[in-house]
Design an enzyme around this catalytic site. Structure first.
Site, PDB file in Angstrom:
ATOM      1  N   GLU A   1       0.828  -1.201   0.000  1.00 34.59           N
ATOM      2  CA  GLU A   1       0.000   0.000   0.000  1.00 34.59           C
ATOM      3  C   GLU A   1       0.872   1.265   0.000  1.00 34.59           C
ATOM      4  O   GLU A   1       2.086   1.203   0.193  1.00 34.59           O
ATOM      5  CB  GLU A   1      -0.917   0.010   1.217  1.00 34.59           C
ATOM      6  CG  GLU A   1      -0.176   0.138   2.540  1.00 34.59           C
ATOM      7  CD  GLU A   1      -1.030   0.756   3.632  1.00 34.59           C
ATOM      8  OE1 GLU A   1      -1.307   1.966   3.506  1.00 34.59           O
ATOM      9  OE2 GLU A   1      -1.397   0.051   4.587  1.00 34.59           O
TER      10      GLU A   1
ATOM     11  N   LYS B   1      -4.738  -2.458  13.911  1.00 35.45           N
ATOM     12  CA  LYS B   1      -4.130  -1.321  14.608  1.00 35.45           C
ATOM     13  C   LYS B   1      -4.622  -1.260  16.058  1.00 35.45           C
ATOM     14  O   LYS B   1      -5.816  -1.387  16.326  1.00 35.45           O
ATOM     15  CB  LYS B   1      -4.461  -0.015  13.888  1.00 35.45           C
ATOM     16  CG  LYS B   1      -3.886   0.085  12.481  1.00 35.45           C
ATOM     17  CD  LYS B   1      -4.219   1.429  11.867  1.00 35.45           C
ATOM     18  CE  LYS B   1      -3.633   1.570  10.465  1.00 35.45           C
ATOM     19  NZ  LYS B   1      -4.382   0.774   9.458  1.00 35.45           N
TER      20      LYS B   1
END
Length: 797
Positions: free
Chosen positions: A55, A190
């Site tokens: 990404e 996360k």
């Protein structure tokens, strides 16, 4: 009802066909979408090499510069270390890039044009507004699936935000895992998110969650354990790859999450970082930042970095590098499984004597042509000439007699090699012509020779014509540029092409019988003459090839073809060379040398051919009218075509027509001039054409000799000088693209429309290379071969 064995067998065959025939960017190509796939990535996917998607939001929004740039480079290098090809995905100027060039990575990392954060909802708007963008997990999954990439490595997955049961704030990443059949390798979710609810949501969506560890403990980004369990775990890349592969065997369209714990050495710091995470979350809630949508995550990560004084950034880089390593390993194992499936399919289908998969996977090291030619299909174009290594050094600050900081670049070069690559890239979109180009060139038995072979193979080109010559050094050109880019000095070690006798060429011609034999002027005059005249009689050569093409290469080397012309001129009415492509300086030198040094224009054969043209006063009058035309109607300040007459360009070209049937004169920014002689029996379309200065064309028909002489000017394509990066391979790219057009349509020069199309495509190829740092632009594969050419679109490059 239970399925019968026959039904199951059919299901397996359907799924195998679905897997094996999934084309790279088939949807993008069908819809002409604004997507550019990097040639290295495209080649890897086409040949079942492992690829890992990466990404770019972490580059544009997740880390500060220059850490972001250093991280991006290191992650790509780690992926390469596993044997996989990295494909960093981003949006540049409104075009989706699957695989970024170094300067594009730098552009995103520096954020000079304010890149936006791209999720699924942002894709269309960002493209239409021609924005730069960093792709999040969700959009990267979309483009990876579109390209056929099976593994995607990133840092942390998005998920359900804390308080998400009330705010309904859930990352789009989770839903994309239900749509995109890609294995996502991350360090879990996360830690700023609600990990428990995220895992519950993934279960609801039916996304497999697999811990990549000895236990089922699910990692929490900065720490190896989150207190939650994954339903499954694997301990090596082969197991992970088999899970992905089984999904595709069954035709499942969802992805899978592989959660890789951060390396143990960062575990101790994880606890203190997590405390900073909790503090940052409280601050975001108190300040209202938590309600700012997609801006929340970058703010939290930045604040955690501030609170931990950079320790979180170090851990962040480490975990991303770790997932890149694991992702690369999984991709390698998946490619092995896919290759095994292809081998199984080949056993089910009668094989052709020339097996392309076997040929491409054959491992060669400075190969011998005779040992490998049986593994390749017959070549339509054989390029004989120089393959070299170009080493360029540019200093950052001018100084004398000392070492100093600068930039070094190493690329492949050599005129013959450049032409072969350009032809290959233009034809690469056609399965029929995928192996049509054979480069026959000597390489030294040294490290540079191996490099030439390896890099040629990595470009998707065949290497069975690269001949190892023991005891000689490979051709190498080393240039030293000053801080402004000007040539300061250089060393050219180019003895090998001139010392090579080229004895292997005849056996190659007999085996392949190509339509075109292309000769690079780097060959010695003796080798060219031996090939075209002394080794075999001219009529025998004509039985082996349809046409010979001479590329002059340079002013000094442009006349090396003349000994062969001189030896042939008294033996055959047919020109030994069908096509030649000099530039203006080479044309003048060739004319003067043919007239004076080689005395070719006093030969009776020359007089008979020139007289047969029957060029009268009217031809000169029409030529004068042509000379009054502007070089281009679109580009101002280029002047008129008066140079064609004032400098004697057309006159010199016509005087060379007895030796070369078609002359494609490269005039640089002034365009291209084609001067040719055609038999009336072959040129029916030209017989109805008359002199047309407005159409930049002068045509002379001779009924007595049944010959037609054509002079046609083609204006240059618009190319802003500020966008010109490299001029060294532009002419070679023009020639390569022109050869590709002639392979698609051997009669392209026999019709005004097809000739224009061929030259337009060739000029587009030159423009692309002018704007590329490579000797040949990798984007030549996007040229419209076989179609009506469009003008070069500078915004698409």
């Amino acid at each position: 009802m239970l399925a019968t064995s026959t039904t199951l067998g059919r299901l397996r065959q359907v799924n195998r066909r679905r897997f094996l025939t999934s084309s790279v960017l088939s949807l993008e190509r069908t819809n002409a979408a604004p997507v550019d796939i990097h040639p290295e990535v495209e080649d890897a996917l086409a040949h079942n090499k492992p690829v890992v998607a990466l990404e770019s939001t972490i580059i544009t929004h997740g880390m500060p510069y220059p850490t972001s740039m250093d991280m991006a480079r290191s992650v790509e290098n780690i992926v390469r270390s596993t044997g996989s090809i990295p494909a960093t995905i981003g949006i540049i100027g409104g075009r989706v890039k699957i695989g970024l060039e170094p300067h594009e990575l730098e552009r995103l990392a520096r954020r000079t044009v304010k890149p936006v954060k791209i999720s699924r909802r942002d894709i269309g708007a960002a493209i239409v507004s021609k924005r730069d963008g960093g792709t999040t997990c969700s959009s990267t999954l979309i483009f990876a699936a579109l390209a056929g990439i099976k593994v995607f490595a990133t840092g942390g997955l998005g998920g359900v935000h804390r308080g998400g049961e009330n705010s309904m704030d859930v990352s789009a990443d989770l839903h994309e895992l239900t749509r995109c059949p890609v294995g996502l390798v991350s360090a879990g979710v996360k830690s700023i998110l609600d990990i428990g609810r995220t895992l519950e949501y993934l279960e609801t969506l039916g996304v497999p969650v697999v811990s990549y560890a000895e236990t089922k403990d699910f990692p929490a980004f900065y720490t190896r354990q989150s207190g939650h369990q994954a339903p499954w775990n694997v301990t090596d890349p082969a197991q992970a790859a088999r899970i992905l592969y089984t999904h595709w065997q069954l035709g499942l369209t969802n992805g899978a999450l592989f959660a890789v714990p951060i390396p143990e050495k960062y575990e101790a710091a994880g606890a203190s970082i997590q405390k900073a995470v909790e503090l940052a979350i409280r601050e975001s809630e108190e300040s209202g930042i938590s309600k700012c949508g997609k801006e929340v995550t970058p703010w939290l990560l930045n604040r955690v970095g501030e609170l931990t004084k950079g320790r979180s950034l170090e851990s962040n880089v480490a975990l991303i590098q770790n997932t890149a390593l694991v992702g690369g390993q999984i991709a390698v194992e998946f490619a092995k499984l896919a290759e095994g499936e292809r081998d199984h399919q080949k056993q089910l289908v009668p094989s052709h004597p020339v097996d392309r998969v076997t040929a491409r996977s054959t491992k060669l090291s400075c190969p011998d042509w005779n040992a490998t030619s049986v593994q390749k299909k017959k070549a339509s174009i054989m390029v004989v000439g120089c393959a070299a290594v170009d080493i360029t050094a540019k200093v950052e600050q001018d100084s004398l007699k000392t070492t100093h900081p600068g930039k070094l670049s190493l690329t492949l070069g050599g005129v013959g090699r450049n032409i072969a690559e350009a032809t290959h890239r233009v034809l690469s979109v056609s399965e029929e012509h995928s192996d049509a180009v054979l480069l026959l060139a000597p390489v030294g038995d040294d490290v540079f020779g191996k490099l030439i072979v390896d890099l040629t193979r990595s470009a998707g080109m065949r290497t069975d014509g690269l001949l190892s010559v023991p005891g000689l050094r490979s051709a190498v050109c080393n240039l030293l540029l000053d801080a402004q880019g000007g040539l300061q000095s250089g060393v050219a070690d180019m003895d090998l092409p001139q010392k090579w006798a080229g004895k292997e060429v005849l056996s190659a011609l007999q085996d392949h019988r190509p339509r075109f034999l292309v000769l690079d002027g780097n060959l010695s005059a003796e080798a060219i003459t031996a090939l075209l005249v002394r080794t075999v009689h001219v009529c025998e050569v004509n039985a082996l090839i349809h046409s010979a093409y001479s590329e002059p290469t340079s002013v000094v080397k442009s006349t090396r073809i003349f000994p062969a012309v001189a030896a042939n001129i008294g033996h055959s009415l047919q020109s030994v060379i069908s096509y030649a492509s000099p530039n203006l300086l080479e044309l003048r030198h060739m004319y003067e040398e043919a007239r004076n040094t080689f005395d070719l224009m006093s030969h009776d054969r020359w007089w008979r051919v020139v007289d047969s043209f029957a060029l009268e006063f009217r031809f000169r009058t029409e030529l004068d009218l042509l000379a009054k035309k502007a070089v281009s109607e679109e580009i101002v300040d280029l002047g008129s075509l008066a140079f064609l007459v004032d400098q004697g360009i057309v006159q010199m070209a016509i005087n060379l027509l007895p030796f070369f049937q078609h002359l494609v004169v490269k005039c640089g920014e002034l365009g291209v001039v084609v001067v040719m002689r055609l038999r009336n029996a072959d040129a029916n379309a030209w017989l109805t054409e008359r002199n047309d200065p407005q159409g930049r064309r002068v045509v002379a028909h001779s009924q007595a000799s049944a010959l037609t002489v054509v002079v046609q000017h083609f204006p240059p394509l618009p190319t802003p000088r500020s966008m010109s990066v490299n001029t060294t391979g532009a002419g070679d790219s023009l020639v390569g693209a022109l050869l590709a057009m002639l392979i698609q349509n051997p009669n392209a020069f026999l019709d005004p429309g097809t000739l224009k199309n061929a030259i337009d495509v060739a000029q587009e190829a030159a423009v692309m290379t002018l704007q590329s740092s490579h000797a040949v632009s990798p984007f030549l594969s996007s040229l419209p071969v076989g179609l009506t050419s469009k003008k070069a679109s500078l915004s698409a490059m």
